[in-house]
Scaffold this motif. Structure first.
Motif, PDB file in Angstrom:
ATOM      1  N   GLY A  99       0.639 -11.104  -0.078  1.00  0.00           N
ATOM      2  CA  GLY A  99      -0.669 -10.474  -0.187  1.00  0.00           C
ATOM      3  C   GLY A  99      -0.684  -9.030   0.269  1.00  0.00           C
ATOM      4  N   TYR A 100       0.264  -8.679   1.128  1.00  0.00           N
ATOM      5  CA  TYR A 100       0.315  -7.293   1.608  1.00  0.00           C
ATOM      6  C   TYR A 100       0.636  -6.339   0.470  1.00  0.00           C
ATOM      7  N   PHE A 101       1.520  -6.734  -0.425  1.00  0.00           N
ATOM      8  CA  PHE A 101       1.954  -5.848  -1.502  1.00  0.00           C
ATOM      9  C   PHE A 101       0.899  -5.715  -2.598  1.00  0.00           C
ATOM     10  N   SER A 102      -0.099  -6.584  -2.595  1.00  0.00           N
ATOM     11  CA  SER A 102      -1.189  -6.440  -3.562  1.00  0.00           C
ATOM     12  C   SER A 102      -2.219  -5.422  -3.094  1.00  0.00           C
ATOM     13  N   THR A 103      -2.216  -5.105  -1.812  1.00  0.00           N
ATOM     14  CA  THR A 103      -3.152  -4.118  -1.266  1.00  0.00           C
ATOM     15  C   THR A 103      -2.478  -2.783  -0.944  1.00  0.00           C
ATOM     16  N   ALA A 104      -1.221  -2.814  -0.534  1.00  0.00           N
ATOM     17  CA  ALA A 104      -0.505  -1.579  -0.178  1.00  0.00           C
ATOM     18  C   ALA A 104       0.060  -0.934  -1.437  1.00  0.00           C
ATOM     19  N   ARG A 105      -0.044   0.380  -1.518  1.00  0.00           N
ATOM     20  CA  ARG A 105       0.489   1.107  -2.661  1.00  0.00           C
ATOM     21  C   ARG A 105       2.004   1.213  -2.552  1.00  0.00           C
ATOM     22  N   SER A 106       2.674   1.014  -3.669  1.00  0.00           N
ATOM     23  CA  SER A 106       4.136   1.120  -3.667  1.00  0.00           C
ATOM     24  C   SER A 106       4.580   2.548  -3.376  1.00  0.00           C
ATOM     25  N   GLY A 107       3.750   3.531  -3.763  1.00  0.00           N
ATOM     26  CA  GLY A 107       4.104   4.921  -3.479  1.00  0.00           C
ATOM     27  C   GLY A 107       4.156   5.205  -1.988  1.00  0.00           C
ATOM     28  N   ASP A 108       3.221   4.605  -1.225  1.00  0.00           N
ATOM     29  CA  ASP A 108       3.246   4.786   0.224  1.00  0.00           C
ATOM     30  C   ASP A 108       4.509   4.196   0.832  1.00  0.00           C
ATOM     31  N   LEU A 109       4.896   3.027   0.351  1.00  0.00           N
ATOM     32  CA  LEU A 109       6.110   2.393   0.870  1.00  0.00           C
ATOM     33  C   LEU A 109       7.343   3.220   0.550  1.00  0.00           C
ATOM     34  N   MET A 110       7.382   3.810  -0.650  1.00  0.00           N
ATOM     35  CA  MET A 110       8.497   4.679  -1.014  1.00  0.00           C
ATOM     36  C   MET A 110       8.521   5.927  -0.140  1.00  0.00           C
TER      37      MET A 110
END
Length: 212
Positions: A99-110
């Motif tokens: 569920g975390y990855f459905s709310t967090a942007r992949s760009g922020d993680l990158m």
């Protein structure tokens, strides 16, 4: 995370900083040796000139050895810290709920995995080295110039330093703002590219021709 790494490998900074101080002090001897060799050459004292020239070569060799030494301890440790943080970050991301990855942007993680980790590496690598080298070189240079050459000339040569410091602080504030803007743009672009790639896959999946 960083504290646990420094507790295990932080001792490497001690010999690294000692070698930095030695390197800075040795570098201050080179101009004096060069000036002495020029004076001896103008006077025609070639025996002492050759001896002083050899001293310059010894100084260059000592600078090479000490600089290689502190880079081995400091820069190598910062690179290992980078690998350690990336490994811990990757392990942490694997253990997060879906569920975390459905709310967090992949760009922020990158951005966290690339830019932020690189910033930490630079902080514990070149920033530490530049800070120690700048302070030690300034102290040793002022001591040699003021005590061995001319005190009034030393004071005049340090007159532009306040202006340089003010410029550095002003540019530092501007650079921090631009770096934050670049970080945000990198996050948005990475997220946009990820969404486009995922969207292309979805479109191709729906556009597949049904078997007859």
């Amino acid at each position: 995370m960083i504290k646990s790494f420094l507790k295990k490998y932080g001792w490497r900074y001690i010999p690294g900083i000692i070698l930095m101080l030695m390197c800075s002090y040795i570098q201050t001897r080179a101009p004096l040796a060069l000036g002495t060799s020029i004076e001896l050459a103008t006077k025609g004292n070639w025996d002492l000139f050759i001896r002083e020239t050899m001293q310059i070569l010894y100084i260059a060799l000592a600078v090479f050895i000490t600089r290689f030494g502190w880079r081995w301890f400091v820069i190598r440790t910062s690179r290992e810290l980078e690998v350690y943080i990336r490994d811990r970050l990757y392990t942490h991301l694997l253990n997060l709920p879906e569920g975390y990855f459905s709310t967090a942007r992949s760009g922020d993680l990158m951005a966290y995995a690339i830019n932020d980790v690189n910033a930490v590496r630079m902080m514990f690598g070149m920033v530490v080295a530049q800070f120690v080298n700048s302070i030690s070189s300034l102290v040793f240079s002022i001591g040699e110039m003021g005590g061995g050459i001319n005190l009034s000339l030393t004071i005049w040569s340090l007159a532009p330093v306040p202006i340089a410091l003010f410029t550095v602080f002003a540019l530092g504030t501007l650079i921090r703002k631009r770096a934050k803007y670049a970080q945000d743009m990198f996050s948005k672009i990475s997220g946009h590219v990820q969404e486009n790639i995922n969207g292309m896959r979805v479109i191709k999946a729906f556009a597949q021709e049904k078997p007859q």
